[in-house]
Enzyme design. Structure first.
Site, PDB file in Angstrom:
ATOM      1  N   LYS A   1      58.170  45.627  60.486  1.00  0.00           N
ATOM      2  CA  LYS A   1      58.135  44.296  59.859  1.00  0.00           C
ATOM      3  C   LYS A   1      56.964  43.467  60.349  1.00  0.00           C
ATOM      4  O   LYS A   1      56.394  42.695  59.585  1.00  0.00           O
ATOM      5  CB  LYS A   1      59.456  43.552  60.099  1.00  0.00           C
ATOM      6  CG  LYS A   1      60.596  44.145  59.309  1.00  0.00           C
ATOM      7  CD  LYS A   1      61.663  43.119  58.998  1.00  0.00           C
ATOM      8  CE  LYS A   1      62.670  43.695  58.013  1.00  0.00           C
ATOM      9  NZ  LYS A   1      63.909  42.967  57.943  1.00  0.00           N
TER      10      LYS A   1
ATOM     11  N   LYS B   1      63.787  54.244  52.133  1.00  0.00           N
ATOM     12  CA  LYS B   1      65.197  53.873  51.946  1.00  0.00           C
ATOM     13  C   LYS B   1      65.327  52.781  50.886  1.00  0.00           C
ATOM     14  O   LYS B   1      64.394  51.995  50.679  1.00  0.00           O
ATOM     15  CB  LYS B   1      65.832  53.447  53.273  1.00  0.00           C
ATOM     16  CG  LYS B   1      65.432  52.100  53.751  1.00  0.00           C
ATOM     17  CD  LYS B   1      66.272  51.614  54.930  1.00  0.00           C
ATOM     18  CE  LYS B   1      65.741  50.235  55.287  1.00  0.00           C
ATOM     19  NZ  LYS B   1      66.257  49.590  56.417  1.00  0.00           N
TER      20      LYS B   1
ATOM     21  N   LYS C   1      66.398  45.809  50.229  1.00  0.00           N
ATOM     22  CA  LYS C   1      66.237  44.548  49.498  1.00  0.00           C
ATOM     23  C   LYS C   1      64.796  44.076  49.556  1.00  0.00           C
ATOM     24  O   LYS C   1      64.371  43.268  48.745  1.00  0.00           O
ATOM     25  CB  LYS C   1      67.105  43.408  50.027  1.00  0.00           C
ATOM     26  CG  LYS C   1      68.047  43.727  51.121  1.00  0.00           C
ATOM     27  CD  LYS C   1      68.924  42.546  51.530  1.00  0.00           C
ATOM     28  CE  LYS C   1      69.589  42.900  52.840  1.00  0.00           C
ATOM     29  NZ  LYS C   1      70.855  42.476  53.114  1.00  0.00           N
TER      30      LYS C   1
HETATM   31  P1  TYM Z   1      71.131  44.841  56.536  1.00  0.00           P
HETATM   32  O1  TYM Z   1      71.464  43.497  56.001  1.00  0.00           O
HETATM   33  O2  TYM Z   1      69.755  45.349  56.338  1.00  0.00           O
HETATM   34  O3  TYM Z   1      72.098  45.910  55.922  1.00  0.00           O
HETATM   35  C1  TYM Z   1      73.515  45.769  55.943  1.00  0.00           C
HETATM   36  C2  TYM Z   1      74.170  47.128  56.119  1.00  0.00           C
HETATM   37  O4  TYM Z   1      73.790  48.004  55.050  1.00  0.00           O
HETATM   38  C3  TYM Z   1      73.256  49.218  55.593  1.00  0.00           C
HETATM   39  N1  TYM Z   1      72.199  49.706  54.711  1.00  0.00           N
HETATM   40  C4  TYM Z   1      72.142  50.950  54.213  1.00  0.00           C
HETATM   41  N2  TYM Z   1      72.951  52.016  54.350  1.00  0.00           N
HETATM   42  C5  TYM Z   1      72.602  53.157  53.693  1.00  0.00           C
HETATM   43  N3  TYM Z   1      71.490  53.264  52.922  1.00  0.00           N
HETATM   44  C6  TYM Z   1      70.640  52.228  52.755  1.00  0.00           C
HETATM   45  N4  TYM Z   1      69.561  52.329  51.996  1.00  0.00           N
HETATM   46  C7  TYM Z   1      70.942  51.003  53.426  1.00  0.00           C
HETATM   47  N5  TYM Z   1      70.332  49.785  53.484  1.00  0.00           N
HETATM   48  C8  TYM Z   1      71.105  49.020  54.281  1.00  0.00           C
HETATM   49  C9  TYM Z   1      72.704  48.816  56.956  1.00  0.00           C
HETATM   50  O5  TYM Z   1      72.583  49.921  57.814  1.00  0.00           O
HETATM   51  C10 TYM Z   1      73.739  47.818  57.420  1.00  0.00           C
HETATM   52  O6  TYM Z   1      74.853  48.451  58.002  1.00  0.00           O
HETATM   53  N6  TYM Z   1      70.528  43.878  61.388  1.00  0.00           N
HETATM   54  C11 TYM Z   1      71.526  44.132  60.367  1.00  0.00           C
HETATM   55  C12 TYM Z   1      72.552  43.035  60.228  1.00  0.00           C
HETATM   56  C13 TYM Z   1      73.274  42.718  61.490  1.00  0.00           C
HETATM   57  C14 TYM Z   1      74.275  43.515  62.121  1.00  0.00           C
HETATM   58  C15 TYM Z   1      74.666  42.770  63.269  1.00  0.00           C
HETATM   59  C16 TYM Z   1      74.842  44.751  61.842  1.00  0.00           C
HETATM   60  C17 TYM Z   1      73.116  41.588  62.223  1.00  0.00           C
HETATM   61  N7  TYM Z   1      73.966  41.628  63.296  1.00  0.00           N
HETATM   62  C18 TYM Z   1      75.648  43.263  64.133  1.00  0.00           C
HETATM   63  C19 TYM Z   1      75.831  45.228  62.714  1.00  0.00           C
HETATM   64  C20 TYM Z   1      76.227  44.498  63.848  1.00  0.00           C
HETATM   65  C21 TYM Z   1      70.812  44.252  59.024  1.00  0.00           C
HETATM   66  O7  TYM Z   1      69.763  43.670  58.812  1.00  0.00           O
HETATM   67  O8  TYM Z   1      71.506  44.930  58.082  1.00  0.00           O
END
Ligand code: TYM
Length: 335
Positions: free
Chosen positions: A115, A198, A201
């Site tokens: 990023k 992957k 968003k």
């Molecule tokens: P985020 O918002 O990017 O994604 C949310 C969840 O969706 C999963 N995910 C995917 N799984 C499979 N294939 C994909 N293409 C894909 N894109 C996204 C992510 O692995 C995630 O589980 N940093 C985290 C948010 C967060 C968090 C936390 C998660 C903040 N605090 C504490 C767990 C525990 C994030 O940006 O996820």
């Protein structure tokens, strides 16, 4: 067992989020409500501040994503749903844990490297310390398990390292080392335009992902135009090795249908994507259509969604408060 997970409030929820994370969240909430144990799910609105945000978009996105989670089956009678900013324990614990996390650990994070890119000097400090807040999100609840997609594995390892170092440095048994629960069916759903990237968003091409708000025609068109190869489907999953786009579509089908990938391959062996894609589109529409209908209904009363989040936050704060107090006491803060 105590489960915690979150989702960043930028953009729309997509099929990768649904299959990789939210489906697991719903299954776990149902299991824990029956077995005893807690599940907490939150909108990571504080994490959204680490990127470029527009205040109105952030506020809308938090409500819309909360409504999407409710529409997808998160049930406040079974789990605690809230937005991170309403539970100050996350920020307070994150600051304490900044004394524990090491620069070297954060420097190795691939998300930070991707990023920030070449512009490290211009990146926000929050983008760098992002995983420390994520560790606080988890450790504030003494969570034992964190259901996430594979892309979050490294952040989870960091949360474990923080937990272990904190306990060791201060001679306490406060934080369990949290285990990631990575979806077996859909650990990493890939872009519809490029089987090596992957689904995300932040991809500038909307054609690369299926959003949970896309209507039936948009879903069908995106899947029809999804990149594939001219070969028919083989009769074994292993023979799809090296065909990233084909594997991804079969994985999506299997995850949506709750079937093993080999069953899907058996069903379509010998057929080309001209036949497979419409079947996949029908399945995706059948699964996502009802979620979208509930979402539209829920967004008719945004105040009710906000009230649900406020109720969840009060419950979350009550669970986090004793852990935060113990962490403050462990480091010698007089609170
Ligand atoms: P985020 O918002 O990017 O994604 C949310 C969840 O969706 C999963 N995910 C995917 N799984 C499979 N294939 C994909 N293409 C894909 N894109 C996204 C992510 O692995 C995630 O589980 N940093 C985290 C948010 C967060 C968090 C936390 C998660 C903040 N605090 C504490 C767990 C525990 C994030 O940006 O996820």
């Amino acid at each position: 067992m105590r489960v915690v997970s979150g989702i960043q409030t930028t953009g729309n929820l997509h099929l990768g989020n649904y299959l990789g994370a939210i489906k697991q969240w719903v299954a776990l909430q149902d299991r824990l409500a029956a077995e005893g144990g807690e599940s907490l799910y939150f909108l990571a609105d504080l994490h959204a501040l680490t990127g470029d945000i527009t205040p109105a978009d952030l506020a809308n996105s938090t409500i819309e994503m909360a409504a999407t989670l409710l529409a997808a089956g998160i049930d406040p009678a079974k789990s605690i749903l809230f937005n991170q900013a309403r539970v100050p324990a996350h920020s307070e614990l994150a600051w304490i844990l900044q004394g524990t996390a090491r620069m070297g650990w954060l420097n190795r994070m691939t998300q930070w490297k991707d990023k920030a890119g070449k512009n490290r000097e211009g990146a926000s400090v929050g983008l760098f310390t992002y995983p420390v807040l994520q560790a606080a999100d988890i450790l504030a609840y003494q969570a034992t398990h964190v259901p996430v997609g594979e892309d979050q594995k490294q952040h989870l390892e960091l949360a474990r390292d923080v937990a272990i170092k904190f306990n060791t440095d201060f001679g306490v048994e406060l934080f369990p080392a949290p285990e990631p629960l990575i979806s077996a069916a859909a650990p990493r759903i890939m872009s519809l335009r490029d089987g090596t990237a992957k689904m995300s968003k932040s991809d500038p091409s909307d054609q690369s992902r299926i959003n949970l708000v896309d209507d039936d025609d948009v879903i069908a068109t995106k899947l029809r135009k999804a990149r594939t190869d001219p070969e028919p489907l083989p009769d074994s999953w292993a023979a799809l090795e090296g065909r990233a786009e084909a594997r991804n579509l079969v994985t999506i089908y299997a995850a949506l249908a709750d079937l093993p990938v080999q069953d899907v391959v058996d069903q379509f062996a010998g057929q080309g994507f001209g036949a497979f894609k419409p079947a996949l589109a029908d399945l995706a529409v059948a699964v996502l259509g009802p979620i979208r209908a509930r979402l539209t209904e829920l967004l008719g009363d945004r105040a009710a969604v906000a009230a649900e989040l406020a109720r969840g936050a009060a419950r979350a704060q009550a669970l986090a408060a004793p852990t935060l107090r113990s962490a403050q006491a462990a480091v010698g803060l007089q609170i």
